[in-house]
Design an enzyme around this catalytic site. Structure first.
Site, short mmCIF file in Angstrom:
data_model
loop_
_atom_site.label_atom_id
_atom_site.label_comp_id
_atom_site.label_asym_id
_atom_site.label_seq_id
_atom_site.Cartn_x
_atom_site.Cartn_y
_atom_site.Cartn_z
N SER A 34 3.29 -42.17 -13.03
CA SER A 34 2.19 -41.23 -13.10
C SER A 34 1.62 -41.10 -11.69
O SER A 34 1.19 -42.09 -11.09
CB SER A 34 1.13 -41.72 -14.08
OG SER A 34 0.05 -40.82 -14.11
N LYS A 50 0.83 -1.20 0.00
CA LYS A 50 0.00 0.00 0.00
C LYS A 50 0.87 1.25 0.00
O LYS A 50 0.63 2.18 -0.78
CB LYS A 50 -0.93 -0.03 1.22
CG LYS A 50 -1.93 1.12 1.24
CD LYS A 50 -2.79 1.09 2.50
CE LYS A 50 -3.72 -0.09 2.54
NZ LYS A 50 -4.89 0.10 1.66
N TYR A 107 4.44 -34.06 -17.64
CA TYR A 107 3.09 -33.77 -18.13
C TYR A 107 2.07 -33.84 -17.01
O TYR A 107 2.33 -34.39 -15.95
CB TYR A 107 2.69 -34.73 -19.27
CG TYR A 107 2.44 -36.14 -18.83
CD1 TYR A 107 1.16 -36.56 -18.45
CD2 TYR A 107 3.47 -37.08 -18.81
CE1 TYR A 107 0.92 -37.87 -18.04
CE2 TYR A 107 3.24 -38.38 -18.40
CZ TYR A 107 1.96 -38.77 -18.02
OH TYR A 107 1.74 -40.05 -17.61
#
Lengths: 876, 876
Positions: free
Chosen positions: A764, A23, A851
Site C-alpha cells: 500500500s 480555436k 485500489y
C-alpha cells in the site's frame, strides 16, 4: 504538390486540431454548420514549425500565401485592409492543439492606423471607442509583437488619470486619448528606434511572427512541461475580421449559455447589451439586459440565436457557452465552447442529456467536473446569504462544507457545550491528536496556523468536517477564551458561519441549503461504478467512519490507523505506562491491558464491514506523540505511575526527536519492541475470529506493516505476526485466511520492492511519507516555502494533495513494476492523502494499482475519478 | 566418468577454492609444499549442492566414496576409526569459497565414544583431558549435528561448578566429568529419543550432513546477503585427523608469526607450550613460553618451524600467522593464514617486502589494512600507559586520536583557558555550531549524548580532533561545572586522557607516542597515488583546513560549507539581522554587510589552494540554526536591532520547524531569497578575480547549489548565479571560467538527474542527506533504534558511515547513469561523510565517479582506499 499552410475558415472543416489548433478547428466547424462567424483564415501549426526551421522568419512563399488569403478575406467581407472606407480590422490569435489558457498572446484591432481610426470613429459614431481601440492596439503591439514591457505606457495612462482626476479608464475622453496616442508613438520611436508601423500589412507580418514566437516563451515552456505537451506541436495563428456591436441601435453584444449553468435547467440563459462592445460589459459601464429584452426588441435575432444555440449544443452534444455580436442587425458567433457549470448543474445536465438520448452513460460520467463534485456532499450557504455576509477573517479552504456555531476555545469546552445542546466552532492555534474529541463535537474547525495539509485539515477532511486553517490575522488566546482579529475581540458568545469551501468566516448565521445525494447524483454514482476498474476503499479508524464510508460506496477499508484508538482516557494511560515502562515485563503488562480495547475496536470494525476487506496498520507514529504535553498531565501521570516528576520529565526528554518524521516510528517500533506488534496482531486475529463466529460470514483481515525499509526487516516482523496469528487460529480451531503486507512509503522500500515482495502479500503506497522523503519536504513545514515554488512555476500542485507524478510517481511506478516482477498477483493500493485526488487517481489507474483508499467524504469523488480514468483509457 | 566428490588433502592441490573451499585449498597447498599436516580429506562444494538436490540426504554413492577415503586416511595415519588401540579422531569443519567467519559450524574430536575415550586417556596420560574432550564432543554433536540448544547441558556444567565450588571449567576433575557425561547422554536420550551414537561412522555421517545444512542457517543467509555471496556456491566439508600436543614432554602446541606483528620487524615471533593442547592456552592455565624456549629444548623442532615459516611466507608472499602442534616430536602445521598486524607493522612489512623483491608496489598498496591505517595519523597512547590507566568512563570512539587536558564546560571557558596556555578537554551535553570555537581550543571533546555521526563527532573528525561521544554514564552540569559519573564528581581541575580510537576516557595523563607520517608511510602514500583513478579532495571551510588537507595530499576542495563562516562575532550579528529583516531592502542591506567577510574568506581559500579546484556550496542549513538560543543572546540582539523582546521571540518562533532536515533550507532559500544566492555568487567571483590577479595563476571556481529537487528550480538559481558572475567578470574585464552544479542529496533529484543535468555542470552526491531521505532516517535520532537493526542483522553498517550500497547506492548509480546520459562528460563526485570510508570508496570507484571529498584527516585513508579499489578492478 506544394504544401498548403493557410486555410480560410470556410475551407478548413475536417482538417483537425493537430493542424488548425483548437480555436481554428472550432471556427471551421461553425463555418461548416452554416453559422455566421466573422470570417478569417488559419495559418497552420506546420507553418509554425516551418517558421522555427527557417530561423524564426516568415518565408517568402508563406507570406505570399497569407497575402492571397487576405485578399480573399477582403472579398468575402467587402472590407479593405487599411482602406479609407469600410476598413478591414482583424484580430491575430494563437491556437494550439490543446488549450493553453493565458500562455500565449492575442492582438486585437490590427489594421488601425492614423487613417482607419478616423473611419472607425465615424462608422461607429463613437470617437472615444475608436481612439481607445487604437491606443490599446499600439500598447498590445508594442508589448506582444515587439516584446517591450507595457509598464511605461501604462504609467502614462495612470498619469493622465491622476492629473485629470479620472478614477476609471472609460472616463477618459477622446481628446485625452488622442494626446496619449501621440505620446505612445513617440515612446515607441525612441525606444524601438523606428516609427510605429502605419502599413497594416507590416503590422500583420510582425504580429504573426510574434504569436509563433510566443510558443517558446518561458511561461509556455513551463506550462507544456507540467502538462506533458510536446514542444514539437507548435501553435496555429488565426487571423479573423473584427465585427463591432457598437454601430447603433441594431448592433449589440452578448454572452449566452444553451442551458442554465447554475441549475442545469434546459432554457436559454444569456445577457445582451445594445450598441456595445464586449469590453463595455467587462468595464461595467452599463448593466447588461436579460436575453428577454432582445426577444422583445429584435425577435428575429433572438430566434436566430436560440436556434443556433440549440444547433451548437446538438452538434457538440454539450451545453455551450457562446459569445456573439450583432453588427447592423447581423448576428455573428464569435466563439462557442463547453460551458462551465456548477456542480449541481453538471450532474443535472449530464443526466438530462442521457435521457434525451444525446449522450451515453459513459459520456455522462466523463463529463462531470471532479474538481467541484464534492460540494454536492455538504450543506452549503445560500448565495444570497453569502452576498450579504459580513466577513470576519479568511484562511485556507481546508475542508469543504458549511458550519454555524459559537466559538469554543478547547476540545474539552467544545465537547461540554455540545453535550448541552449548543452548536460550537472549535477555534485553536493549531490542533494536535488530543483535539480530535473537540473536532468531533464541533460544527466546524478554525485554526490560526497550518495549511491545507496541517493536522486540522487532514483530520477534518477525514471526518467530513468543515474547516478553515491558517487564519493568520487571528490571534487566539485559549486562557482568556478570545480570538482577536484586526483589533476586534470575539469570545464564546459570538456566533460565526464558517465556509470551508472558500476559506471565509462570516459573523452571524448565514442561511444553509442541504446537500443533494439522491436522484441524479445517485444515477451518476451508479454509472461510475460500472465504468471504473480501481476498487475504492476508505481510510477509517472507527465503526462511525466505516458506516459513513459504506454509505458513500466504499468497497472495504484500505487503512485503519490503530494509533487513533489510543487516545481514549483509559487507553492513553495504559499507552503511556507502556511507553515509560522500564522493563520488558512492565511493557508486556501494559500491553496486556491495552489488548481488550484493541480487540473490541477491531471486532466492531469487522462487524460493521460485514466481510468486506479490512486493512489494519500496526502502530505508526513515534511514541512521544502519546506522551503528556502539559505540566498538569505530567503530574497526573507521575501520581498514577508512582514516579517522580523529574523521572517523568527525563523519560519524556529521552523520547524527543529532532526530525520525528524520520525517527523512531513505524516498523522500527516492532523491531525494537516486538511485543507491541505481537499484541496488535493478537488483537486483530482474535477480533476477526469472534466477528466471523458471530456473523457466520468469513473474515479475512489484512495486516499492514508501516515504514519498512528492508526485506529482512519486513520478514522479521511478518514472522512475529504469523506465529501469533497462527497460534490463536489453532487455539480457536477455526479456518481463517489473513494477509500480511507492507506500506511503501520510504524511497528505499520502493527501490527494493522486488526483495520485499518475496514476503509481502500486498503493497500500500503511503504517499504522504513517500512524498516527504522523496522530495525532502516536511509536510508540517513546507507551507513556509512552497509558495515560492508555485510563484516561480517550479511546482504546480501541492504534492501532498496531488501526487508529484514526475518524481514521486516515478518511484511508485518503479515499485509497482518491481513488486509484480517478484509476485505477479501482488495486490497494490494507495492509502495516502492523494488517493482522494482525481489527477492522482488517474495516475494510479495508469500504474495498474488495484485500489485506492481515501477518507470517507472523498469516496464519491474517488469513484467518479476512477471511472473517468478508465473511460479515458477505453476511449483511446 | 563418474564425478569425484571427495579428495584427500594430498591429491587436491590445484583444484581451487571454488571446489575445495578456502580451508580445503589451503590444506592441499601445504600438503603439496611437503609440509607436515594432520592428514584428512575434503568433501567438495559440489557434494554440498548434491546434498540439497537429493533432498538433504547423503546419497549412497557419496557415502561409499567418503568411506573409501576414510579407509585411506586410516592407512596414512596408521590409526583406526573407533579403534581400541591408536584410535583415529577427526575434526569436521565447514569451508566455503570465501571466509564466512563464525557463520558455520565445526565439530572436534569426532570418533570419541565410551571405548576410545579410555584409550585417549591412556595415550595422553591425561584422564581429565580425555573426558573433557568427550564431554565437549557430546555437547557439540548435540548442538550442531542434532540442532538442539546447548543451554541445558551448559546448565548442568554450571550446576557442578556451583555445587563443588569450582570457578573455572578446568578445575573440574575427571571423576566429575565422567558423571557429567552420563547425565549428558541421559538428556540426549530423553530429548532426542535415541541413544547417543557410539559408532564413529554414524557420528561422521550426521556431522557431515549438519555442516552442509549449516550453509542454510539464518545467520549464514543474512551474512551472504550482506556480502553479496551467492547462495548457490555451497560449502565444502573438511574431515581431518586430530593430533595431540599433550602426549608428554616431546609434545606441545604453539602459535607463531613469520614477522613481528606489532612492529613489522623481520623475526620469528611465536609462543609455545610444552605438553599442552591449544585449548590450554585459551583457558589460561599456563603461561606460554617465548619460542626461544623451544629453541633450547628441541632445537631441531625449532629449526623445522623456522624453515617452514620462511617457506610459507615466501610461498604466500605475506606474513603468516600459523598454528602448530608437536605430537611425539613430530611438528604438524594445523593452519596458516595471512597474519593480522598493527597499522605500523602493516606499513613496514609491505615496504620491506617490496625491498626484498617479494611483492610489487601495487601489491604493497593493496595489502595495507585501511580500517586501521588512520591510527598512524594521530599521536597515540603507549600501550603500557593504557594497561595501567584508570578508566573514568566510556563512549563512542567518535574521532580517533589522543587528548590530555583538564575539563572545561563551555566553549567560552575552553577558549579562555586555552588562551592562557592551559590544555583543556571540552565537555558538553551535546555540541552545536556555537561550540566550534571551543572545540578548536580543546585537546579533545567529550559529549554525554550523540553517536558516531552526531554534530560533535562529524565536526571533530573534520578537524582531526579527538572526540568521544555519547558517554551515557556521565551527567554534565554546565552551571556548576561538574561531570558526575557513577556518583563521583569531576570538575575543572581534573586531568583526563581521552582515547578517541577506543572511546575510553582515563583519569590522569597517559604517556603519548607521536604519529608517523614520513618514511614507509610516505612511500605507501606515493604508491597509492600511482594506482588510484579517483581524485581525492577535501571538505574544507577555512585556509587552516585547506593547508592541512594539502599536507595530506588533497587535490582540491570538494566542499566548502559557507555556513560555517557565519559564526564569527560580527558575522553572526549581520546574519541574524539579515534573517530577521522585514523587507527586501533591509535584507539586502544586511547582505551587503556580509559580502566583504565572505569575499575575504573565499579569497584566502583560493590563495591557499594555488589554482587547484575549489568547490563552494551556497548556504545550506535552515536559517533558524543561526538565530540566538539563550535568553541573553536574544536580549543582546533585541537591543542591537532596536526591536522588542516579544518581536524577536515571535520571529524566532516563525522560523521553528518540526522536521528541519526536510525544511526551509538549501536551494529553497535561494528560491525564496534570490538576493542571498546573489550575494554569495558575487563574493565567490570577486574573490576569484582578486586571487587570480594576485597569484597570476588562473582560478576556476565551482559553485554548488544544495538541496535541489527539480530541473526548473536549479535552472532558476543557476541563472541568478551566472548573471551575477558574468556581470562582475565583465566589470573587471578579466578572463575567468567557472562552473555551476548541484548536490544530489534528495531522492527526487537522483530520480530526475537526466533533466537536472541539462543545466548542471557537475553533480556532487551528498550522502548524509541522501541517506536520511532514502532510508527515512534522521541522523540525529537514529542511534535510538539503529542498534536493534544491527542486533537483528537487518543492517550491517551505520549507513551514515558506510554508504548503504544496496539501497542508497542503487539511487546513486541511477543518478550517475542518468546524468551522464544527458551530459556524457558530467563531472561526478561525492562529498558526504561516507566519502572517507573505504568500503564506500570502493563502491564509488565502481560507479565511475570522478572524485571523492572528505575531511582532511581522512584523506590518506581515502587515497589508499581509492588505490585499492582500482587495483581490485585491474586484477580482475
Amino acid at each position: 504538390m506544394k504544401k498548403k499552410y493557410v486555410y480560410l475558415f470556410t475551407e478548413a472543416h475536417g482538417l483537425g486540431k493537430e493542424l488548425l489548433g483548437g480555436k481554428g478547428a472550432g471556427l471551421a466547424e461553425m463555418a461548416s454548420l452554416g453559422i455566421l462567424i466573422p470570417q478569417g483564415f488559419t495559418i497552420t501549426t506546420e507553418a509554425c514549425n516551418k517558421y522555427y526551421e527557417d530561423g524564426k522568419k516568415l518565408a517568402e512563399d508563406l507570406l505570399s500565401e497569407i497575402h492571397k488569403k487576405l485578399k480573399e478575406l477582403e472579398k468575402i467581407t467587402g472590407k479593405t485592409f487599411g482602406g479609407e472606407h469600410n476598413p478591414l480590422l482583424v484580430s491575430v490569435r494563437s491556437g494550439a492543439r490543446v488549450s493553453m489558457p493565458g500562455m500565449m498572446d492575442t492582438i486585437l484591432n490590427l489594421g488601425l492606423n492614423d487613417t482607419t481610426v478616423e473611419v472607425l470613429a465615424k462608422e461607429t459614431n463613437n470617437e472615444r471607442f475608436a481612439y481607445d481601440s487604437y491606443r490599446r492596439f499600439i500598447l498590445m503591439f508594442t508589448n506582444i509583437a515587439k516584446g517591450f514591457s507595457r509598464k511605461e505606457m501604462d504609467g502614462m495612462l495612470e498619469e493622465v488619470k491622476r492629473e485629470k482626476g479620472y478614477t476609471q479608464d472609460y472616463e477618459i475622453p477622446a481628446e485625452e486619448l488622442k494626446k496619449l496616442i501621440v505620446r505612445y508613438k513617440e515612446w515607441y520611436k525612441v525606444n524601438i528606434g523606428e516609427e510605429f508601423p502605419m502599413d497594416p500589412w507590416d503590422q500583420l507580418v510582425e504580429a504573426i511572427g510574434a504569436v509563433f514566437r510566443s510558443w517558446d516563451n518561458e511561461r509556455a515552456i513551463v506550462y507544456r512541461k507540467m502538462n506533458n505537451i510536446s514542444d514539437a506541436w507548435g501553435t496555429a495563428v488565426n487571423v479573423q475580421s473584427m465585427v463591432f456591436g457598437n454601430k447603433g441601435e441594431t448592433s449589440g453584444t452578448g454572452v449566452g449559455f444553451s442551458r442554465n449553468p447554475g441549475t442545469g435547467k434546459k432554457e436559454i440563459f444569456a445577457e445582451y447589451l445594445v450598441n456595445a462592445q464586449g469590453e463595455d460589459v467587462v468595464a461595467g459601464i452599463r448593466t447588461p439586459l436579460k436575453i428577454e429584452e432582445l426577444k422583445r426588441q429584435q425577435p428575429e435575432i433572438y430566434q436566430q440565436f436560440a436556434d443556433t444555440s440549440a444547433k451548437l449544443e446538438a452538434h457538440y452534444r454539450d451545453m455551450q457557452d457562446m459569445e456573439f455580436t450583432v453588427e447592423d442587425g447581423k448576428l455573428y458567433f464569435l466563439q462557442t465552447r463547453s460551458g462551465k457549470r456548477t456542480a449541481a448543474a453538471g450532474v443535472k445536465i449530464a443526466c438530462d442529456m442521457v435521457d434525451e438520448g444525446l449522450i451515453t452513460e459513459q459520456e455522462a460520467v466523463s463529463r462531470i467536473d471532479v474538481s467541484t463534485f464534492h460540494y454536492l456532499l455538504y450543506p452549503t450557504f445560500s448565495s444570497e446569504g453569502l452576498d450579504h455576509g459580513v466577513v470576519l477573517t479568511t484562511g485556507n479552504p481546508a475542508s469543504p462544507g458549511a458550519g454555524i456555531g459559537k466559538l469554543a476555545f478547547s476540545a474539552a469546552e467544545a465537547k461540554a457545550r455540545k453535550d448541552q445542546g449548543e452548536k460550537v466552532i472549535l477555534v485553536r492555534e493549531e490542533t494536535s491528536p488530543e483535539d480530535i474529541i473537540g473536532m468531533v463535537a464541533a460544527e466546524a474547525v478554525i485554526t490560526a496556523r497550518g495549511g491545507m495539509t496541517s493536522h486540522a485539515a487532514v483530520v477534518a477532511r477525514g471526518m467530513g468536517k468543515c474547516a478553515v486553517t491558517g487564519c493568520s490575522d487571528a490571534y487566539i488566546d485559549e486562557e482568556s477564551k478570545t480570538m482577536t482579529v484586526n483589533g476586534k475581540v470575539y469570545g464564546p458568545d459570538d456566533l460565526v458561519s464558517v465556509n470551508g469551501s472558500t476559506g471565509v468566516i462570516y459573523l452571524g448565521a448565514i442561511e444553509l441549503i442541504p446537500s443533494q445525494m439522491s436522484g441524479d447524483f445517485a444515477r451518476i454514482m451508479s454509472w461510475a461504478n460500472q465504468f471504473k476498474r480501481l476498487a475504492v476503499r476508505a481510510n477509517a479508524d472507527s465503526p462511525r467512519d466505516a458506516i459513513k464510508a459504506m454509505e458513500f460506496g466504499a468497497e472495504g477499508i484500505g487503512l485503519c490507523r490503530t494509533e487513533h484508538m489510543f487516545f481514549g482516557e483509559q487507553r492513553i494511560f495504559h499507552m503511556r505506562k507502556m511507553i515509560l515502562s522500564k522493563s520488558l515485563e512492565e511493557r508486556k503488562q501494559a500491553l496486556l491491558e491495552l489488548l481488550p480495547y484493541q480487540k473490541e475496536d477491531f471486532k466492531s470494525l469487522f462487524l460493521t464491514m460485514q466481510g468486506r476487506s479490512v486493512n489494519i496498520r500496526l502502530l505508526d507514529p513515534p511514541l512521544h506523540e502519546f506522551l503528556p504535553k502539559t505540566e498538569e498531565q505530567i503530574e497526573e501521570l507521575a501520581q498514577a505511575l508512582h514516579l517522580s516528576l523529574t523521572e517523568i520529565h527525563t523519560r519524556i526528554e529521552v523520547h524527543q526527536e529532532h526530525n520525528p518524521m524520520m525517527g523512531f516510528r513505524g516498523d522500527r517500533l516492532s523491531i525494537a519492541y516486538p511485543e507491541i506488534a505481537q499484541m496488535q496482531a493478537r488483537a486483530i486475529i482474535l477480533a476477526a475470529i469472534e466477528a466471523q463466529k458471530e456473523m457466520g460470514i468469513s473474515v479475512e483481515p489484512e495486516i499492514m506493516v508501516p515504514f519498512v525499509i528492508d526485506s529482512l526487516e519486513f520478514k522479521k516482523v511478518k514472522e512475529i505476526i504469523v506465529s501469533t496469528c497462527d497460534e490463536e487460529i489453532n487455539r480457536a480451531n477455526v479456518k481463517m485466511s489473513y494477509h500480511v503486507g507492507t506500506m511503501i512509503e520510504i524511497p528505499r522500500a520502493a527501490l527494493l520492492a522486488d526483495e520485499i515482495a518475496k514476503d509481502a502479500e500486498f503493497f500500500s503506497f503511503g504517499t504522504n511519507d513517500l512524498t516527504q522523503m522523496t522530495m525532502g519536504l516536511s509536510r508540517d513545514d513546507a507551507s513556509n516555502f512552497l509558495k515560492y515554488y508555485y510563484e516561480n512555476n517550479i511546482l504546480e500542485h501541492d504534492p501532498f494533495q496531488t501526487v508529484d507524478i514526475h518524481g514521486v510517481g516515478k518511484l511508485i511506478q518503479l515499485a509497482a513494476t518491481l513488486g509484480r516482477k517478484t509476485r505477479p498477483d501482488m495486490h497494490l493500493g494507495v492509502c495516502g492523502e492523494t488517493a482522494g485526488d482525481p489527477l492522482s487517481i488517474d495516475f494510479y489507474h495508469q500504474c495498474g494499482l488495484d485500489y485506492i483508499s481515501c477518507s470517507p467524504y472523498r469516496i464519491p469523488v474517488a469513484r467518479l475519478a476512477a471511472a473517468q480514468a478508465n473511460i479515458k483509457i477505453l476511449k483511446k
